[in-house]
Design a protein around this motif. Structure first.
Motif, PDB file in Angstrom:
ATOM      1  N   SER A  19      55.129  41.295  47.304  1.00 53.96           N
ATOM      2  CA  SER A  19      54.807  39.891  47.092  1.00 53.96           C
ATOM      3  C   SER A  19      53.300  39.745  47.226  1.00 53.96           C
ATOM      4  CB  SER A  19      55.531  39.027  48.142  1.00 53.96           C
ATOM      5  OG  SER A  19      55.221  37.661  47.976  1.00 53.96           O
ATOM      6  N   LEU A  20      52.627  39.541  46.100  1.00 55.21           N
ATOM      7  CA  LEU A  20      51.171  39.575  46.101  1.00 55.21           C
ATOM      8  C   LEU A  20      50.577  38.403  46.883  1.00 55.21           C
ATOM      9  CD1 LEU A  20      50.331  40.517  42.394  1.00 55.21           C
ATOM     10  CD2 LEU A  20      50.674  42.039  44.359  1.00 55.21           C
ATOM     11  N   PRO A  21      49.551  38.667  47.704  1.00 57.42           N
ATOM     12  CA  PRO A  21      48.888  37.590  48.438  1.00 57.42           C
ATOM     13  C   PRO A  21      47.968  36.755  47.556  1.00 57.42           C
ATOM     14  CG  PRO A  21      47.830  39.686  48.917  1.00 57.42           C
ATOM     15  CD  PRO A  21      49.029  40.000  48.073  1.00 57.42           C
ATOM     16  N   ALA A  22      47.691  37.232  46.357  1.00 55.80           N
ATOM     17  CA  ALA A  22      46.910  36.484  45.361  1.00 55.80           C
ATOM     18  C   ALA A  22      47.334  36.976  43.982  1.00 55.80           C
ATOM     19  CB  ALA A  22      45.412  36.716  45.558  1.00 55.80           C
ATOM     20  N   ASN A  23      47.198  36.129  42.987  1.00 57.79           N
ATOM     21  CA  ASN A  23      47.560  36.512  41.618  1.00 57.79           C
ATOM     22  C   ASN A  23      46.417  37.329  41.010  1.00 57.79           C
ATOM     23  OD1 ASN A  23      49.993  35.169  41.841  1.00 57.79           O
ATOM     24  ND2 ASN A  23      49.208  33.276  40.949  1.00 57.79           N
ATOM     25  N   ASP A  24      46.252  38.517  41.560  1.00 61.19           N
ATOM     26  CA  ASP A  24      45.137  39.395  41.217  1.00 61.19           C
ATOM     27  C   ASP A  24      45.694  40.661  40.563  1.00 61.19           C
ATOM     28  OD1 ASP A  24      43.026  41.178  41.132  1.00 61.19           O
ATOM     29  OD2 ASP A  24      42.355  40.776  43.177  1.00 61.19           O
ATOM     30  N   PRO A  25      45.376  40.903  39.289  1.00 60.89           N
ATOM     31  CA  PRO A  25      45.889  42.097  38.631  1.00 60.89           C
ATOM     32  C   PRO A  25      45.551  43.393  39.361  1.00 60.89           C
ATOM     33  CG  PRO A  25      44.979  40.588  37.008  1.00 60.89           C
ATOM     34  CD  PRO A  25      44.616  40.041  38.351  1.00 60.89           C
ATOM     35  N   ALA A  26      44.426  43.434  40.054  1.00 56.76           N
ATOM     36  CA  ALA A  26      44.060  44.644  40.797  1.00 56.76           C
ATOM     37  C   ALA A  26      45.043  44.903  41.927  1.00 56.76           C
ATOM     38  CB  ALA A  26      42.639  44.522  41.339  1.00 56.76           C
ATOM     39  N   LEU A  27      45.510  43.855  42.588  1.00 60.45           N
ATOM     40  CA  LEU A  27      46.513  44.016  43.641  1.00 60.45           C
ATOM     41  C   LEU A  27      47.835  44.495  43.050  1.00 60.45           C
ATOM     42  CD1 LEU A  27      45.851  40.808  45.775  1.00 60.45           C
ATOM     43  CD2 LEU A  27      45.249  43.164  46.376  1.00 60.45           C
ATOM     44  N   ALA A  28      48.201  43.951  41.891  1.00 60.33           N
ATOM     45  CA  ALA A  28      49.434  44.390  41.237  1.00 60.33           C
ATOM     46  C   ALA A  28      49.338  45.859  40.847  1.00 60.33           C
ATOM     47  CB  ALA A  28      49.716  43.526  40.012  1.00 60.33           C
ATOM     48  N   ARG A  29      48.192  46.268  40.318  1.00 57.74           N
ATOM     49  CA  ARG A  29      48.022  47.677  39.952  1.00 57.74           C
ATOM     50  C   ARG A  29      48.145  48.584  41.157  1.00 57.74           C
ATOM     51  NH1 ARG A  29      44.178  45.420  36.265  1.00 57.74           N
ATOM     52  NH2 ARG A  29      42.472  45.673  37.753  1.00 57.74           N
ATOM     53  N   ALA A  30      47.584  48.165  42.282  1.00 63.07           N
ATOM     54  CA  ALA A  30      47.688  48.959  43.509  1.00 63.07           C
ATOM     55  C   ALA A  30      49.143  49.076  43.958  1.00 63.07           C
ATOM     56  CB  ALA A  30      46.841  48.329  44.617  1.00 63.07           C
ATOM     57  N   ALA A  31      49.884  47.988  43.823  1.00 68.02           N
ATOM     58  CA  ALA A  31      51.300  48.019  44.210  1.00 68.02           C
ATOM     59  C   ALA A  31      52.089  48.980  43.328  1.00 68.02           C
ATOM     60  CB  ALA A  31      51.891  46.614  44.130  1.00 68.02           C
ATOM     61  N   TRP A  32      51.921  48.868  42.004  1.00 70.10           N
ATOM     62  CA  TRP A  32      52.651  49.757  41.092  1.00 70.10           C
ATOM     63  C   TRP A  32      52.267  51.215  41.323  1.00 70.10           C
ATOM     64  CZ3 TRP A  32      56.495  47.215  39.428  1.00 70.10           C
ATOM     65  CH2 TRP A  32      56.405  45.936  38.893  1.00 70.10           C
ATOM     66  N   ALA A  33      50.985  51.466  41.479  1.00 73.04           N
ATOM     67  CA  ALA A  33      50.508  52.851  41.597  1.00 73.04           C
ATOM     68  C   ALA A  33      51.017  53.534  42.854  1.00 73.04           C
ATOM     69  CB  ALA A  33      48.979  52.873  41.567  1.00 73.04           C
ATOM     70  N   ASN A  34      51.378  52.746  43.856  1.00 78.43           N
ATOM     71  CA  ASN A  34      51.789  53.326  45.136  1.00 78.43           C
ATOM     72  C   ASN A  34      53.282  53.194  45.412  1.00 78.43           C
ATOM     73  OD1 ASN A  34      49.277  54.325  46.778  1.00 78.43           O
ATOM     74  ND2 ASN A  34      48.634  52.498  45.639  1.00 78.43           N
ATOM     75  N   GLU A  62      46.284  32.956  32.969  1.00 82.02           N
ATOM     76  CA  GLU A  62      45.504  34.114  32.526  1.00 82.02           C
ATOM     77  C   GLU A  62      45.783  35.331  33.412  1.00 82.02           C
ATOM     78  OE1 GLU A  62      40.860  35.517  31.768  1.00 82.02           O
ATOM     79  OE2 GLU A  62      41.323  33.419  32.237  1.00 82.02           O
ATOM     80  N   ALA A  63      45.736  35.136  34.721  1.00 78.94           N
ATOM     81  CA  ALA A  63      46.004  36.246  35.637  1.00 78.94           C
ATOM     82  C   ALA A  63      47.457  36.700  35.549  1.00 78.94           C
ATOM     83  CB  ALA A  63      45.666  35.835  37.068  1.00 78.94           C
ATOM     84  N   LEU A  64      48.371  35.754  35.440  1.00 81.07           N
ATOM     85  CA  LEU A  64      49.788  36.107  35.354  1.00 81.07           C
ATOM     86  C   LEU A  64      50.077  36.910  34.087  1.00 81.07           C
ATOM     87  CD1 LEU A  64      51.452  32.756  36.516  1.00 81.07           C
ATOM     88  CD2 LEU A  64      51.006  34.805  37.883  1.00 81.07           C
ATOM     89  N   SER A  65      49.450  36.545  32.988  1.00 81.14           N
ATOM     90  CA  SER A  65      49.664  37.272  31.730  1.00 81.14           C
ATOM     91  C   SER A  65      49.179  38.711  31.851  1.00 81.14           C
ATOM     92  CB  SER A  65      48.938  36.565  30.582  1.00 81.14           C
ATOM     93  OG  SER A  65      49.497  35.279  30.356  1.00 81.14           O
ATOM     94  N   ARG A  66      48.054  38.909  32.519  1.00 78.00           N
ATOM     95  CA  ARG A  66      47.544  40.273  32.717  1.00 78.00           C
ATOM     96  C   ARG A  66      48.486  41.076  33.607  1.00 78.00           C
ATOM     97  NH1 ARG A  66      41.662  40.038  34.900  1.00 78.00           N
ATOM     98  NH2 ARG A  66      41.947  42.301  34.818  1.00 78.00           N
ATOM     99  N   ILE A  67      48.993  40.449  34.654  1.00 73.23           N
ATOM    100  CA  ILE A  67      49.927  41.146  35.552  1.00 73.23           C
ATOM    101  C   ILE A  67      51.185  41.551  34.795  1.00 73.23           C
ATOM    102  CG2 ILE A  67      51.439  40.817  37.547  1.00 73.23           C
ATOM    103  CD1 ILE A  67      49.129  39.112  38.769  1.00 73.23           C
ATOM    104  N   LEU A  68      51.719  40.651  33.987  1.00 74.23           N
ATOM    105  CA  LEU A  68      52.913  40.962  33.197  1.00 74.23           C
ATOM    106  C   LEU A  68      52.636  42.061  32.173  1.00 74.23           C
ATOM    107  CD1 LEU A  68      54.311  37.373  32.582  1.00 74.23           C
ATOM    108  CD2 LEU A  68      55.513  39.200  33.792  1.00 74.23           C
ATOM    109  N   ALA A  69      51.481  42.017  31.550  1.00 77.56           N
ATOM    110  CA  ALA A  69      51.156  43.002  30.510  1.00 77.56           C
ATOM    111  C   ALA A  69      51.044  44.406  31.082  1.00 77.56           C
ATOM    112  CB  ALA A  69      49.855  42.605  29.813  1.00 77.56           C
ATOM    113  N   GLU A  70      50.632  44.525  32.340  1.00 80.45           N
ATOM    114  CA  GLU A  70      50.432  45.830  32.970  1.00 80.45           C
ATOM    115  C   GLU A  70      51.607  46.257  33.842  1.00 80.45           C
ATOM    116  OE1 GLU A  70      46.783  45.526  35.137  1.00 80.45           O
ATOM    117  OE2 GLU A  70      45.572  45.130  33.358  1.00 80.45           O
TER     118      GLU A  70
END
Length: 230
Positions: A19-34, A62-70
Motif C-alpha cells: 500500500s503505497l504511502p504516496a502515488n509515486d511511480p518510483a515507490l511502485a517500481r521499488a515494490a514490484w522489483a522487490n 497522471e501518476a496513477l496512469s504511470r503506475i498502472l502502465a508499469e
C-alpha cells in the motif's frame, strides 16, 4: 498477462500487497522489483499512517496512469474516505484498469458493490462484529480487509490479542482476509498470520517507511518470509 487478484489470494500461500504511502511511480517500481504481488494506491483521503493528502482521481491521474502502465501485477485503489468522493470517482478508476476498489465498508457506496467489472475489498473498522464479517459475501464483497485496530494503537507491536482477532475473522468469513500492517508487524510474524488463516498481508507506512529505499528493504524482507512458508 497480469495475474488476477482473487486468483492470487486463493492460490498463493500468502499474497504480498504494498500500500503505497504516496502515488509515486518510483515507490511502485521499488515494490514490484522487490517481490510485491499487488500494489495499492489512494485518492480522496487523508492517509493516517503516511500523513499524506491524496487528491481526486483527476488530480492524481497522471501518476496513477504511470503506475498502472508499469505494473507487474494487479493494482487496487482506495477510492476515498467518504461516500460521496468514492461515488464520484470509482467509475474512472474502473475504466483506468484497477483490479479492485478498497474502501471501509462505511465508505463503500452500494453502486460499487453492484459493479461487475472490479473486485471489492471491504474493510471492517474497530467497531466491527463477527456477524458483519459473515455477511459480507451476501452484499457483494469479494475480500475482507481486517483494518480493525484502534487508530491510537497504530505502530504498536503485534500481540496475541490481535492474532486472536485475525483468527476469529478468518473463521467467520468465507472471503479471503487481508491484514494491513496497522501494528508493527515483522517478517517473523508471517508464519503466525498464516496459522490464523490470513491470505494477504498489506504493507503500509507503519512498517515500510516512505522512501524508495525503505520500501524496497521492507518488501524484500516480507517476500523472503512468505516464500519460506511451508
Amino acid at each position: 498477462m497480469t495475474p488476477d487478484y482473487m486468483e492470487l489470494l486463493k492460490r498463493k500461500k500468502m499474497t504480498l500487497i504494498m500500500s503505497l504511502p504516496a502515488n509515486d511511480p518510483a515507490l511502485a517500481r521499488a515494490a514490484w522489483a522487490n517481490g510485491a504481488d499487488v500494489v495499492k494506491v489512494h485518492i480522496n483521503v487523508q492517509h493516517r499512517a503516511s500523513k499524506n493528502l491524496f487528491g481526486s482521481f483527476a488530480q492524481e491521474e497522471e501518476a496513477l496512469s504511470r503506475i498502472l502502465a508499469e505494473a507487474k501485477g494487479p493494482c487496487g485503489l482506495v477510492a476515498g474516505g467518504d461516500l460521496e468522493s468514492a461515488l464520484r470517482d470509482y467509475e474512472a478508476a474502473v475504466k483506468a484498469g484497477f483490479s479492485f476498489i478498497s474502501l471501509y465498508a462505511r465508505h463503500m457506496p452500494s453502486q460499487i458493490l453492484s459493479c461487475p467489472s472490479v473486485y471489492k475489498m471491504a474493510a471492517l473498522d474497530p467497531g466491527y462484529t463477527l456477524e458483519e464479517a459473515e455477511d459480507l459475501p451476501r452484499i457483494g464483497a469479494d475480500v475482507l480487509e481486517a483494518s480493525v485496530m484502534q487508530p491510537d494503537t497504530y505502530g504498536d507491536p503485534l500481540s496475541a490479542k490481535e492474532l486472536l482477532q485475525y483468527s476469529a475473522l478468518c473463521r467467520h468469513t468465507p472471503l479471503p482476509v487481508v491484514v494491513p500492517t496497522q501494528r508493527r508487524v515483522t517478517a517473523a510474524d508471517v508464519p503466525l498470520l498464516q496459522r490464523c488463516g490470513v491470505k494477504g498481508l498489506m504493507l503500509g507506512a507503519v512498517v515500510t517507511g516512505k522512501t524508495v529505499e525503505s520500501v524496497a528493504a521492507s518488501v524484500s524482507a516480507f517476500r523472503a518470509a512468505i516464500d519460506a512458508l511451508g
